[in-house]
Design an enzyme around this catalytic site. Structure first.
Site, short mmCIF file in Angstrom:
data_model
loop_
_atom_site.label_atom_id
_atom_site.label_comp_id
_atom_site.label_asym_id
_atom_site.label_seq_id
_atom_site.Cartn_x
_atom_site.Cartn_y
_atom_site.Cartn_z
N ASN A 38 -40.46 19.95 42.58
CA ASN A 38 -41.36 20.17 43.72
C ASN A 38 -42.74 19.60 43.41
OD1 ASN A 38 -40.54 23.11 45.57
ND2 ASN A 38 -39.16 22.05 44.21
N TYR B 75 -36.27 26.13 28.62
CA TYR B 75 -36.51 26.54 30.01
C TYR B 75 -35.21 26.47 30.82
CZ TYR B 75 -37.56 25.79 34.98
OH TYR B 75 -37.55 25.85 36.35
N PHE C 6 -38.63 34.28 42.59
CA PHE C 6 -39.32 33.06 42.17
C PHE C 6 -39.91 33.22 40.76
CE2 PHE C 6 -39.69 32.84 46.81
CZ PHE C 6 -39.57 31.49 47.10
N ALA C 7 -40.16 34.47 40.36
CA ALA C 7 -40.91 34.71 39.11
C ALA C 7 -40.21 34.07 37.93
CB ALA C 7 -41.05 36.21 38.86
N THR D 55 -32.96 25.89 39.52
CA THR D 55 -33.44 24.50 39.35
C THR D 55 -32.28 23.55 39.04
OG1 THR D 55 -34.63 23.10 37.78
CG2 THR D 55 -34.01 25.26 36.99
N ASP D 56 -32.48 22.29 39.39
CA ASP D 56 -31.47 21.26 39.04
C ASP D 56 -31.37 21.08 37.53
OD1 ASP D 56 -33.91 19.96 38.62
OD2 ASP D 56 -33.48 18.27 39.94
N GLU D 57 -32.37 21.58 36.79
CA GLU D 57 -32.37 21.35 35.34
C GLU D 57 -31.23 22.08 34.64
OE1 GLU D 57 -36.26 21.16 33.52
OE2 GLU D 57 -37.18 20.65 35.43
N LYS E 184 -32.90 29.47 32.66
CA LYS E 184 -32.59 29.49 34.10
C LYS E 184 -31.07 29.50 34.31
CE LYS E 184 -35.13 29.29 37.15
NZ LYS E 184 -35.85 30.36 37.89
N ASP F 7 -42.32 10.83 23.02
CA ASP F 7 -41.48 11.43 24.06
C ASP F 7 -41.32 12.94 23.85
OD1 ASP F 7 -39.94 11.44 26.31
OD2 ASP F 7 -38.42 10.07 25.55
N LEU G 146 -46.49 17.18 35.99
CA LEU G 146 -46.81 15.75 36.03
C LEU G 146 -47.81 15.34 37.11
CD1 LEU G 146 -46.02 12.84 34.88
CD2 LEU G 146 -44.58 12.68 36.90
P1 NAD Z 1 -45.18 28.75 38.62
O1 NAD Z 1 -45.17 28.65 37.13
O2 NAD Z 1 -46.20 28.01 39.40
O3 NAD Z 1 -45.29 30.28 39.06
C1 NAD Z 1 -44.54 31.29 38.46
C2 NAD Z 1 -45.08 32.63 38.97
O4 NAD Z 1 -44.30 33.68 38.38
C3 NAD Z 1 -46.54 32.90 38.62
O5 NAD Z 1 -47.23 33.43 39.72
C4 NAD Z 1 -46.45 33.92 37.48
O6 NAD Z 1 -47.58 34.76 37.41
C5 NAD Z 1 -45.20 34.67 37.90
N1 NAD Z 1 -44.55 35.34 36.75
C6 NAD Z 1 -44.27 34.80 35.53
N2 NAD Z 1 -43.70 35.72 34.74
C7 NAD Z 1 -43.62 36.87 35.47
C8 NAD Z 1 -43.12 38.17 35.21
N3 NAD Z 1 -42.59 38.48 34.02
N4 NAD Z 1 -43.18 39.09 36.20
C9 NAD Z 1 -43.72 38.79 37.41
N5 NAD Z 1 -44.22 37.58 37.70
C10 NAD Z 1 -44.17 36.63 36.75
O7 NAD Z 1 -43.69 28.35 39.05
P2 NAD Z 1 -43.17 27.52 40.33
O8 NAD Z 1 -43.25 26.08 40.02
O9 NAD Z 1 -43.77 28.08 41.54
O10 NAD Z 1 -41.62 27.92 40.27
C11 NAD Z 1 -41.13 29.05 41.00
C12 NAD Z 1 -39.62 29.14 40.79
O11 NAD Z 1 -39.00 27.93 41.22
C13 NAD Z 1 -39.22 29.33 39.33
O12 NAD Z 1 -38.16 30.24 39.27
C14 NAD Z 1 -38.77 27.95 38.90
O13 NAD Z 1 -37.81 28.02 37.88
C15 NAD Z 1 -38.19 27.40 40.19
N6 NAD Z 1 -38.21 25.94 40.34
C16 NAD Z 1 -39.40 25.26 40.25
C17 NAD Z 1 -39.39 23.88 40.44
C18 NAD Z 1 -40.68 23.09 40.39
O14 NAD Z 1 -40.62 21.85 40.48
N7 NAD Z 1 -41.84 23.69 40.28
C19 NAD Z 1 -38.20 23.21 40.70
C20 NAD Z 1 -37.02 23.94 40.78
C21 NAD Z 1 -37.05 25.31 40.60
P1 TYD Z 2 -42.76 18.02 34.66
O1 TYD Z 2 -43.73 17.99 35.76
O2 TYD Z 2 -43.11 18.75 33.41
O3 TYD Z 2 -41.39 18.55 35.27
P2 TYD Z 2 -39.90 18.61 34.59
O4 TYD Z 2 -40.00 18.38 33.14
O5 TYD Z 2 -39.52 20.03 34.89
O6 TYD Z 2 -39.09 17.59 35.29
O7 TYD Z 2 -42.42 16.52 34.24
C1 TYD Z 2 -41.91 15.59 35.16
C2 TYD Z 2 -41.60 14.32 34.39
O8 TYD Z 2 -42.81 13.75 33.89
C3 TYD Z 2 -40.72 14.54 33.15
O9 TYD Z 2 -39.84 13.44 33.00
C4 TYD Z 2 -41.70 14.57 32.01
C5 TYD Z 2 -42.79 13.64 32.47
N1 TYD Z 2 -44.16 13.96 31.97
C6 TYD Z 2 -44.92 12.99 31.28
O10 TYD Z 2 -44.47 11.85 31.09
N2 TYD Z 2 -46.16 13.34 30.85
C7 TYD Z 2 -46.68 14.58 31.04
O11 TYD Z 2 -47.84 14.84 30.57
C8 TYD Z 2 -45.91 15.55 31.75
C9 TYD Z 2 -46.45 16.94 32.01
C10 TYD Z 2 -44.65 15.19 32.20
#
Ligand code: NAD
Ligand code: TYD
Length: 351
Positions: free
Chosen positions: A180, A150, A81-82, A125-127, A154, A280, A190
């Site tokens: 998520n 980013y 996950f990191a 991620t879907d990104e 990934k 934007d 967001l």
């Molecule tokens: P987050 O930013 O909340 O947490 C990331 C964690 O990784 C933190 O605890 C941080 O301390 C740790 N970390 C960062 N760099 C590190 C390193 N070098 N060594 C060890 N630990 C480290 O992220 P999240 O939203 O929980 O996402 C977790 C995973 O899911 C990521 O790989 C992300 O790409 C993926 N993901 C997230 C989303 C989302 O919507 N949040 C969607 C799809 C995929």
């Molecule tokens: P975000 O939560 O950063 O996730 P991601 O970019 O990984 O999809 O953003 C979700 C959506 O919201 C994205 O289209 C960007 C938009 N957004 C804003 O409009 N304002 C904001 O301050 C942030 C953080 C995101």
């Protein structure tokens, strides 16, 4: 079963650790986390003393440390996950995204190969697929066309995973989930950002006209899907995971305003008046949407609707203001001013 979870102090990782310790008795878990600005041990409060849980503070890109942990613990499974995860931060500075997301993944893959780990699950991620127009969805076979630093980092990690599977036969599986949301998400993203700003009477900075579309997935639904793919997924395969809940950003922000007004007794029009359209995001992906047949075939489907999940999430942030205060350090304010200041919205300007 002994698991290494990296990034277990972050948003999804901590929800996953909680999920495993609650739902999957007998699974032993080591959490390796660097505790960056996004990692917070408070996310795992109550887990510290659990007999099946151990925390190690460290960097996944630190080859020596990672080797030591693998040699000591002999993991059956690794879940990575990191990561550095925020698109806007990757626009400010891509470097840490390459170190952690690309190099860190390679260090883990190498250790998994050396110590013959039985499964390596990469959380992606879907990104990585890039951006869609108004129509269509990505399948697991869609080309990787990342647009942000980013997403590029990934995608690079996903390709390394593929290479380790093809070249060395490492049993790798990848999950690619949509956006998520839920408890413990760092307030740069967001939903928590808009919820907290609305509660505090700060401007709600919507990029562009708020027309971009994201497909929202409640974090616990993702955790269930990840655990299922871990157990039943096929080596070398990719599994998309999405909630099937597409919303335009402006709809999400307006709904948050309504919930905040409802819960606090504030005037709904006043809360909505905080919505501020700002410049934007460069390279802003217009829309993400996923076909999830493969994970559905394993027996998964989302359980939490967006309407319900969003209510629950807003309530969680209202009930956990102390957590918010602690994770939003001085670093957060500096970051906020860097991203939003040039857009005319700064933290230092009092609400
Ligand atoms: P987050 O930013 O909340 O947490 C990331 C964690 O990784 C933190 O605890 C941080 O301390 C740790 N970390 C960062 N760099 C590190 C390193 N070098 N060594 C060890 N630990 C480290 O992220 P999240 O939203 O929980 O996402 C977790 C995973 O899911 C990521 O790989 C992300 O790409 C993926 N993901 C997230 C989303 C989302 O919507 N949040 C969607 C799809 C995929
Ligand atoms: P975000 O939560 O950063 O996730 P991601 O970019 O990984 O999809 O953003 C979700 C959506 O919201 C994205 O289209 C960007 C938009 N957004 C804003 O409009 N304002 C904001 O301050 C942030 C953080 C995101």
């Amino acid at each position: 079963m002994k698991l290494l979870v990296t990034g277990g102090a972050g948003f999804i990782g901590s929800n996953f650790v909680r999920y495993v310790l609650r739902e999957l008795p007998g699974w032993k878990l080591v959490n390796l986390d660097k505790l960056t600005y996004a990692g917070n041990l408070e996310n795992l409060k109550g887990m510290e003393g659990h007999p099946d849980y151990r925390f190690v503070r460290g960097d996944v890109a630190n080859r020596k440390l990672v080797d030591e942990i693998f040699s000591e613990e002999r993991f059956d499974v690794v879940l990575n996950f990191a990561a550095e995860t925020h698109v806007d931060r990757s626009i400010l500075d891509p470097s840490p995204f390459l170190t952690t997301n690309v190099q860190g993944t390679q260090v883990l893959l190498e250790a998994a190969r050396k110590y013959k780990v039985g499964r390596f699950l990469q959380i992606s991620t879907d990104e990585v697929y890039g951006s869609l127009g108004r129509e269509g969805t990505f399948t697991e076979g869609s080309p990787l066309l990342p647009n942000s630093p980013y997403a590029a980092s990934k995608a690079a990690a996903d390709l390394l995973c593929r290479a380790y599977y093809k070249t060395y036969g490492l049993p790798v599986v990848i999950t690619r989930s949509s956006n998520n949301y839920g408890p413990y998400q760092f307030p740069e993203k967001l939903i928590p950002l808009m919820t907290l700003n609305a509660l505090e009477g700060r401007p709600l900075p919507v990029y562009g006209r708020g027309e971009n579309v994201r497909d929202w997935l409640y974090v616990e639904d993702n955790c269930r899907a990840i655990a299922l793919v871990l157990e039943k997924g096929k080596d070398g395969e990719v599994y998309n995971i999405a909630g099937g809940e597409e919303r335009r950003n402006i709809e999400v922000v307006e709904r948050i305003c309504e919930l905040v007004a409802e819960r606090t007794g504030k005037d709904e029009r006043e809360v909505k008046a905080l919505i501020t359209f700002v410049e934007d995001r460069p390279g802003h992906d217009f829309r993400y949407a996923l076909t999830c047949e493969k994970v559905r075939d394993l027996g998964w489907s989302p359980e939490v609707t967006f309407d319900f999940g969003l209510e629950r999430t807003v309530d969680w942030y209202i009930a956990n203001r102390e957590w918010v205060e602690r994770v939003r350090s001085g670093e957060y304010m500096k970051y906020y001013d860097k991203v939003y200041g040039p857009r005319g919205v700064s933290w230092s300007q009092e609400p």
